[in-house]
Write a protein that holds these residues in place. Structure first.
Motif, short mmCIF file in Angstrom:
data_model
loop_
_atom_site.label_atom_id
_atom_site.label_comp_id
_atom_site.label_asym_id
_atom_site.label_seq_id
_atom_site.Cartn_x
_atom_site.Cartn_y
_atom_site.Cartn_z
N SER A 126 0.84 -1.19 0.00
CA SER A 126 0.00 0.00 0.00
C SER A 126 0.88 1.24 0.00
CB SER A 126 -0.92 0.02 1.23
OG SER A 126 -1.77 -1.09 1.26
N VAL A 127 0.30 2.34 -0.44
CA VAL A 127 0.95 3.65 -0.33
C VAL A 127 0.07 4.50 0.56
CG1 VAL A 127 1.81 5.68 -1.53
CG2 VAL A 127 1.94 3.44 -2.64
N VAL A 128 0.64 4.95 1.69
CA VAL A 128 -0.12 5.63 2.73
C VAL A 128 0.58 6.94 3.09
CG1 VAL A 128 -1.07 5.46 5.08
CG2 VAL A 128 -0.88 3.41 3.64
N ILE A 129 -0.20 7.99 3.30
CA ILE A 129 0.34 9.25 3.84
C ILE A 129 0.03 9.29 5.33
CG2 ILE A 129 -0.06 11.74 3.99
CD1 ILE A 129 -0.07 11.94 1.06
N ALA A 130 1.06 9.56 6.13
CA ALA A 130 0.89 9.71 7.58
C ALA A 130 1.17 11.16 7.94
CB ALA A 130 1.83 8.78 8.34
N SER A 131 0.24 11.77 8.69
CA SER A 131 0.38 13.17 9.06
C SER A 131 -0.10 13.37 10.48
CB SER A 131 -0.45 14.05 8.10
OG SER A 131 -0.44 15.40 8.50
N THR A 132 0.36 14.45 11.11
CA THR A 132 -0.14 14.80 12.43
C THR A 132 -1.47 15.54 12.27
OG1 THR A 132 1.10 16.88 12.39
CG2 THR A 132 2.17 14.97 13.39
N ALA A 133 -2.18 15.73 13.38
CA ALA A 133 -3.48 16.39 13.33
C ALA A 133 -3.37 17.83 12.84
CB ALA A 133 -4.14 16.36 14.72
N ASP A 134 -2.21 18.48 13.07
CA ASP A 134 -2.03 19.84 12.58
C ASP A 134 -1.48 19.85 11.15
OD1 ASP A 134 0.52 18.97 13.02
OD2 ASP A 134 0.98 20.41 14.61
N CYS A 135 -1.41 18.65 10.55
CA CYS A 135 -1.08 18.51 9.12
C CYS A 135 0.35 18.92 8.77
CB CYS A 135 -2.07 19.31 8.25
SG CYS A 135 -3.78 19.02 8.69
N HIS A 136 1.26 18.91 9.73
CA HIS A 136 2.65 19.25 9.45
C HIS A 136 3.43 18.02 9.04
CE1 HIS A 136 2.38 23.11 12.10
NE2 HIS A 136 1.85 23.26 10.91
N ALA A 137 4.38 18.18 8.16
CA ALA A 137 5.37 17.16 7.78
C ALA A 137 4.74 15.81 7.45
CB ALA A 137 6.38 16.99 8.90
N PRO A 138 3.82 15.73 6.48
CA PRO A 138 3.30 14.42 6.07
C PRO A 138 4.38 13.59 5.41
CG PRO A 138 2.56 16.13 4.55
CD PRO A 138 3.26 16.84 5.68
N VAL A 139 4.37 12.29 5.69
CA VAL A 139 5.37 11.39 5.12
C VAL A 139 4.66 10.25 4.37
CG1 VAL A 139 7.10 11.91 6.86
CG2 VAL A 139 5.53 9.99 7.21
N VAL A 140 5.40 9.66 3.43
CA VAL A 140 4.87 8.55 2.64
C VAL A 140 5.33 7.23 3.26
CG1 VAL A 140 4.81 7.46 0.38
CG2 VAL A 140 4.91 9.95 0.56
N LEU A 141 4.39 6.33 3.48
CA LEU A 141 4.69 4.99 3.98
C LEU A 141 4.32 3.98 2.89
CD1 LEU A 141 3.04 5.29 7.52
CD2 LEU A 141 5.35 5.96 6.84
N ARG A 142 5.07 2.90 2.83
CA ARG A 142 4.82 1.86 1.84
C ARG A 142 4.80 0.49 2.53
NH1 ARG A 142 5.36 4.30 -3.18
NH2 ARG A 142 6.48 6.30 -3.12
#
Length: 393
Positions: free
Chosen positions: A231-247
């Protein structure tokens, strides 16, 4: 809000009781029943409007999980149905009259998701999202995202998230993830600024998930793409800072193993960094169009974001309770406070059936919540969602 039985308590008898006793009785009811009582008499409305009652009611309601199902024939018949384990019946929430101030060209809407007092609907003709607050009875059009108007087929349940503030808050954020020119991008609408923001997610080179902006708060997961193995997933904090890609990838164990079954016999239900794998098999040689669920497993994203980790499998004793033939099936999944909730909605020869399962990560226990018949034969399923945090204010 209304219910199928269209029943109200005996107002005269209740009015004869001490106000303190009525206060306790009202607190034992679920929110749709309490809202209905406000219309019965002035004395009931006075008790419900009391700040002490509102505070206690909100405390109880905010921890209650609801399952919402949107069904329709035409726009004039659109009904949102709600059910919670605290009650034994469905409640009806008429939507048509609420949406009349907004012209949708007599078009049917699709129910996207809910959180707190906010519910999001999508219009296919104009490609807009509509936010409805069912407590304040207000409706608001969300301006088109930077990607422009989007039809209902463009929204993927596991790629969206509705984030609301504290109980009673009138603010929310609508988040969704999408590939733009093959780049993973997080889009966020803020109801307070009424503006969209977009941020390109970065690859997860450090091998760890982003930390929440508050103590005990984990990242928000939005699925971009789901394949049989990765899967390709975006992980972000609730304040939407620094989203990262997870695989995250599957390691071949459990139901995902090719030796267990063909990939066509598996349904994956994604949400909040988890996936529920539903294994099915033919119900008989004569009717290959009908299937029966034979196994269910829960998996979650690993701490480094690179693997799907096996969590648990539904016990055989519980599987016997939920085994029913079906023709088609869909599902939704959410995690809140360590409890993973999943709903499987199936149709067999025009009859709809809903299964509600919960898994507590702390106790490692599965729970099946029997859901009464929603009387959906002849209706269209136009959206389903869990929600928590409904409040009086």
């Amino acid at each position: 809000m209304d219910d199928h039985q269209n029943s109200t308590p005996n107002a005269i008898g209740l009015c004869l009781l001490p106000s303190e006793l009525m206060h306790r009785i009202f607190l034992s009811l679920v929110l749709p029943e309490i809202i209905r009582l406000k219309l019965v008499s002035k004395s009931f409305s006075h008790i419900i409007a009391d700040q002490n009652f509102v505070r206690e009611c909100n405390s109880l309601s905010s921890s209650t999980t609801w399952l919402f199902v949107y069904k329709k024939r035409w726009l004039r018949d659109a009904i949102l149905h709600s059910f919670t384990a605290r009650s034994d019946r469905w409640f009806r929430i008429p939507i048509t009259e609420l949406l009349k101030p907004i012209n949708f060209h007599s078009e049917d809407l699709y129910f996207l998701m809910a959180s707190g007092n906010f519910f999001l609907f999508a219009s296919n003709t104009v490609g807009q999202v509509i936010a409805v607050n069912l407590v304040t009875m207000t409706v608001k059009k969300i301006p088109p995202s930077p990607l422009g108007p989007r039809g209902t087929s463009s929204w993927r349940r596991s790629g969206m998230k509705l984030v609301t503030g504290r109980p009673g808050s009138d603010k929310f954020r609508f988040m969704f993830a999408e590939f733009v020119e093959n780049r993973p991008v997080l889009f966020v609408y803020n109801s307070e600024t009424e503006q969209w923001e977009s941020t390109e997610a970065e690859e997860n080179h450090i091998g760890s998930l982003p930390r929440g902006c508050q103590k005990g708060e984990g990242p928000i997961f939005l699925n971009l793409m789901n394949g049989p193995r990765e899967s390709v997933v975006i992980a972000s904090t609730a304040d939407c800072h620094a989203p990262v890609v997870l695989r995250p990838r599957f390691d071949g164990r459990g139901l995902i193993d090719h030796g267990q079954a063909n990939a066509m016999d598996r349904l994956h239900v994604y949400g909040d960094g988890y996936t529920m794998i539903v294994q099915s098999e033919g119900s008989s040689e004569r009717n290959r169009n009908k299937r029966i669920v034979s196994g269910i497993e829960m998996w979650g994203v690993s701490l480094d974001g690179r693997r799907w980790e096996y969590i648990s499998r539904v016990p055989n004793e519980l599987m016997k309770e939920i085994e029913k033939p079906y023709g088609v099936m869909m599902g939704c999944l959410e995690e809140r406070n360590g409890v993973i909730r999943a709903s499987l909605v199936s149709n067999c020869e025009g009859f709809w059936d809903i299964i509600w399962l919960s898994f507590d990560r702390k106790t490692k226990e599965w729970t099946w919540i029997p859901v009464p018949d929603c009387k959906m034969k002849g209706w269209n399923m136009a959206g389903i969602s869990f929600s928590s945090g409904l409040t009086l204010s």
